[in-house]
Design a protein around this motif. Sequence first.
Motif, PDB file in Angstrom:
ATOM      1  N   LYS A  80     -32.673 -16.250-105.092  1.00 13.17           N
ATOM      2  CA  LYS A  80     -32.629 -15.463-103.856  1.00 13.17           C
ATOM      3  C   LYS A  80     -31.533 -15.944-102.907  1.00 13.17           C
ATOM      4  N   ILE A  83     -28.034 -14.469-103.765  1.00 13.58           N
ATOM      5  CA  ILE A  83     -27.885 -13.041-104.062  1.00 13.58           C
ATOM      6  C   ILE A  83     -26.594 -12.490-103.459  1.00 13.58           C
ATOM      7  N   ALA A  94     -25.123  -8.074-109.706  1.00 10.31           N
ATOM      8  CA  ALA A  94     -26.179  -8.092-108.690  1.00 10.31           C
ATOM      9  C   ALA A  94     -27.315  -7.146-109.088  1.00 10.31           C
ATOM     10  N   MET A  95     -26.955  -6.020-109.710  1.00  9.33           N
ATOM     11  CA  MET A  95     -27.964  -5.056-110.148  1.00  9.33           C
ATOM     12  C   MET A  95     -28.949  -5.699-111.115  1.00  9.33           C
ATOM     13  N   TYR A  98     -31.162  -8.173-109.291  1.00  5.61           N
ATOM     14  CA  TYR A  98     -32.250  -7.484-108.590  1.00  5.61           C
ATOM     15  C   TYR A  98     -33.376  -7.127-109.562  1.00  5.61           C
ATOM     16  N   CYS A 101     -35.356 -10.291-110.125  1.00  6.44           N
ATOM     17  CA  CYS A 101     -36.160 -10.602-108.935  1.00  6.44           C
ATOM     18  C   CYS A 101     -37.333  -9.642-108.804  1.00  6.44           C
ATOM     19  N   GLY A 102     -37.110  -8.384-109.198  1.00  9.80           N
ATOM     20  CA  GLY A 102     -38.204  -7.416-109.180  1.00  9.80           C
ATOM     21  C   GLY A 102     -39.279  -7.777-110.181  1.00  9.80           C
ATOM     22  N   SER A 115     -38.486  -3.446-103.008  1.00 15.37           N
ATOM     23  CA  SER A 115     -37.161  -3.535-102.388  1.00 15.37           C
ATOM     24  C   SER A 115     -36.112  -3.999-103.385  1.00 15.37           C
ATOM     25  N   TYR A 116     -36.469  -4.974-104.211  1.00 17.18           N
ATOM     26  CA  TYR A 116     -35.514  -5.457-105.218  1.00 17.18           C
ATOM     27  C   TYR A 116     -35.166  -4.358-106.222  1.00 17.18           C
ATOM     28  N   ALA A 119     -33.042  -1.672-104.593  1.00 10.76           N
ATOM     29  CA  ALA A 119     -31.663  -2.128-104.389  1.00 10.76           C
ATOM     30  C   ALA A 119     -30.866  -2.052-105.692  1.00 10.76           C
ATOM     31  N   GLY A 120     -31.512  -2.443-106.798  1.00  9.22           N
ATOM     32  CA  GLY A 120     -30.846  -2.363-108.096  1.00  9.22           C
ATOM     33  C   GLY A 120     -30.541  -0.929-108.490  1.00  9.22           C
TER      34      GLY A 120
END
Length: 465
Positions: A80, A83, A94-95, A98, A101-102, A115-116, A119-120
């Motif tokens: 995190k 990021i 980054a995708m 995410y 992280c999701g 949110s993760y 964002a991806g």
Amino acid sequence: LPPPSLISKILDSFYTCSGTLFYICTREQSFELFRSLYWSDCQRTKPALAEICAIAAVGCQYDADGVSNEHRRAFFDTAKIYIDDVVEMSELRAMRLYALCGMYSIMDKRIAAWSYVAAGLKIAQSMGLHKREDEKKLFLENERISWRKNWRTLKFLESWLVGTIGRIPDADHNATPDSIDLNTSVATDIVENGNRAPKPMVVDVDVMQSELGKIGFIATDIVRNVYAAEKVSIKLIDENMAKLEKWHRELPQYMRFGRVLDENTDQGSRRSIMLIHLTFLGATMLLTRRILTVLVLKPKGEVWDEKAHGGTKQEAIHYMGVCIQAAENVARIVGCLYDEQGLFKRCWMIMYVSINQTFNSLALMLFHVVQKRRHKRPIEEYMEHTRFASKCVKVLLFCSTHDNLAHAYLQTFAPYAQFFNFSEDLDLQNVSRELSKYSPKAGDVNSSPVATRGDSPPTIEGLVS
């Protein structure tokens, strides 16, 4: 940096489990990240550290006893922190960060998972990855395929969240079940002398990932279309059931339900295919459960309104049977996974199918048993469903040592422990005894509504609720 031996072990776990169903990057790419951090001739970067820690944070869920909670949280917190550095270097990298992280947040039951994933998906859509063709001409031909696989992973994570927390995203008309296919390979069975060989089977990982993505799309549509309606409509159920049946009918032979249970595939692929079927069965229960509740809760003697429900009572009863059969098959599969030691106590995907789907299956099995016993039917008519229910209880007992949700589910079903203790079967008696231990104490704020009905006997309505 954590010890390289620990990272190496966790990466193996990741690709043995999550990496089979959910594409993030290849083993070779993760090794390059590993090399860039641990080999002396390489320059360490924050983005590489973030990515390797994110993979490790997910991978260590498969070894709940071998990796400490401190290590697990440290991996995720490190990912995190960096990021923004990954975004600055590459939005595409980054995708996939995410996505990881999701996945981790879903396992940890964090609302931040949404949110993760969002964002991806935002990055994926800005790059046109949700479309089959590269309309923006941003990629080399082969390069785009791997990034579309990342988009496919994110779409399934989104469908998981939709089915779990009921939050419905805006419809993306460019993304359909058909857009999941990458057309990169075709899976076939090995053929010997003109006949299909009994084993081993050729299992195409990309096909498995594709089929999982498709069923995720359909499950999202079920929540969006069926559960958004004020009243349940058999016509609407018909339309969505047709999508489920088409998906099932077009599965490759080696992914059919019967073929999976006869142990003709290698263990890792077999388990992955089982999880895909659990997702399908969960979507089936989700679709048909509403009509089941209508039938159960309708006052005795009330006339069935065909116009209001969009179909006949016989059609509703048919779907009630479909729901029960799906629950039976869930119990069969989780029972196999349990017997083969194929469950992981903290793994988010296994938790979804083995805890949430097991909860639904257990409720439906006990509903069937309670119905039979209330009408004083012979024990032979409900013994099999009692055994199915006992498989579900065993799975929840196994997961409850590391998962509070499984523990809460057991509390919910504790009042029904008596229904396992009606014969000389020692296994059922043991299940009854273990389940009864989860009866919440008086005043327990975490106890469930079903489990706090005082001295009232457990009811069918309680199971339905």
